[in-house]
Design an enzyme around this catalytic site. Structure first.
Site, PDB file in Angstrom:
ATOM      1  N   HIS A 244       0.823  -1.210   0.000  1.00  0.00           N
ATOM      2  CA  HIS A 244       0.000   0.000   0.000  1.00  0.00           C
ATOM      3  C   HIS A 244       0.857   1.261   0.000  1.00  0.00           C
ATOM      4  CE1 HIS A 244      -4.122   1.420   0.288  1.00  0.00           C
ATOM      5  NE2 HIS A 244      -3.694   2.402   1.059  1.00  0.00           N
ATOM      6  N   HIS A 270     -11.349   5.592  -6.155  1.00  0.00           N
ATOM      7  CA  HIS A 270     -12.090   6.033  -4.980  1.00  0.00           C
ATOM      8  C   HIS A 270     -13.469   6.519  -5.401  1.00  0.00           C
ATOM      9  CE1 HIS A 270      -8.195   6.968  -2.540  1.00  0.00           C
ATOM     10  NE2 HIS A 270      -8.556   5.701  -2.440  1.00  0.00           N
TER      11      HIS A 270
END
Length: 299
Positions: A244, A270
């Site tokens: 990540h 997102h």
């Protein structure tokens, strides 16, 4: 399946995929043990999949008279993490603590990697091995495209549209998005496909999966974490990093170099621009530069 099954699975996730220390994992587990004790004492028979917001509110209300607000905030955060995990693994579809706010007591922003640190990690890969060619291509895609680790290991050959300069990514909720891919990443993928992948005995069902383990099957998320951890140790990097971190660095570097949030949001997949704002941790210095450069009344 009972609470023990879910808690043990969650502990493995915290240890292997998030790389948390033994003490931290024990703290997360202690929160769940207190919840289980509350359920037992009140004769409430319910699994983590079935527990409701009302039951959790009862637990938190009972807790409020026993611990300091800061401890409450930590426990609420820990419980939210547990239910986020259950949703991520598709054990649940709803979050019973979604409407419970955690007191704001400050948070540590995650580390990002500088470009020279990313270069050093990739340079440390042993290209004399077949896995080295694969790992170099994977890290270039992680950083160059800002993928989640789950998106990386499920990336398919049929998702590569190199003539157009894009890859198709299947993200959370099976939502698809197209992300630009740099020529360097394309080149390393081509090296891997031609020199390594075609020599593998590919297991049935993984013929279209791009990145494979040495047995011709799909890589696990834990394996990606291990690869990055080993490279971090090899280069002497002191930052605590994970797959990540590459995604976070991708977004942060784009922002710092002038990319707009909407574009970054689309590439990261997102749903909300608010998530992107938090993710790239906008800093005042950058915002000041944006105003100076683009506002009509900058002077």
């Amino acid at each position: 399946m009972n609470w023990d099954f879910y808690i043990k699975s969650y502990q493995s996730y915290l240890k292997i995929e998030r790389g948390l220390s033994k003490n931290t994992v024990e703290n997360y587990s202690f929160d769940l043990e207190r919840l289980c004790l509350f359920l037992e004492q009140n004769a409430i028979s319910v699994s983590p999949v079935q527990i409701t917001q009302e039951t959790l509110q009862q637990f938190l209300y009972a807790l409020s008279s026993q611990v300091h607000p800061r401890s409450q905030a930590r426990m609420i955060s820990g419980l939210k993490s547990f239910f986020n995990y259950l949703i991520f693994e598709e054990y649940r579809t709803d979050h019973p603590l979604e409407l419970i706010e955690t007191p704001r007591i400050g948070r540590k922003l995650p580390d990002t990697l500088a470009l020279d640190e990313i270069d050093a990690l990739i340079a440390a890969i042993d290209l004399a091995t077949d896995q080295g060619e694969r790992n170099r291509a994977m890290l270039e895609v992680l950083y160059g495209c800002g993928l989640r680790v789950s998106e990386l290991i499920t990336l398919k050959i049929s998702d590569l549209f190199f003539d157009e300069g894009f890859i198709k990514v299947t993200g959370k909720g099976n939502k698809e998005r197209f992300v630009p891919i740099a020529e360097l990443a394309q080149k390393y993928i081509a090296y891997y496909k031609k020199g390594v992948r075609q020599q593998l005995h590919i297991q049935k069902g993984f013929e279209d999966t791009l990145f494979l383990n040495r047995r011709g099957g799909q890589l696990s998320r834990a394996m990606i974490f291990t690869i990055i951890k080993d490279l971090s140790l090899k280069t002497g990097l002191t930052k605590k990093i994970s797959p990540h971190t590459f995604r976070h660095s991708f977004a942060t570097h784009l922002l710092e170099n002038g990319a707009d949030l909407r574009s970054i949001q689309l590439m990261l997949g997102h749903e909300s621009i608010t998530t992107t704002e938090i993710y790239v941790h906008l800093d005042r210095t950058f915002l000041a530069k944006v105003v100076q450069e683009f506002h009509p009344r900058k002077s």
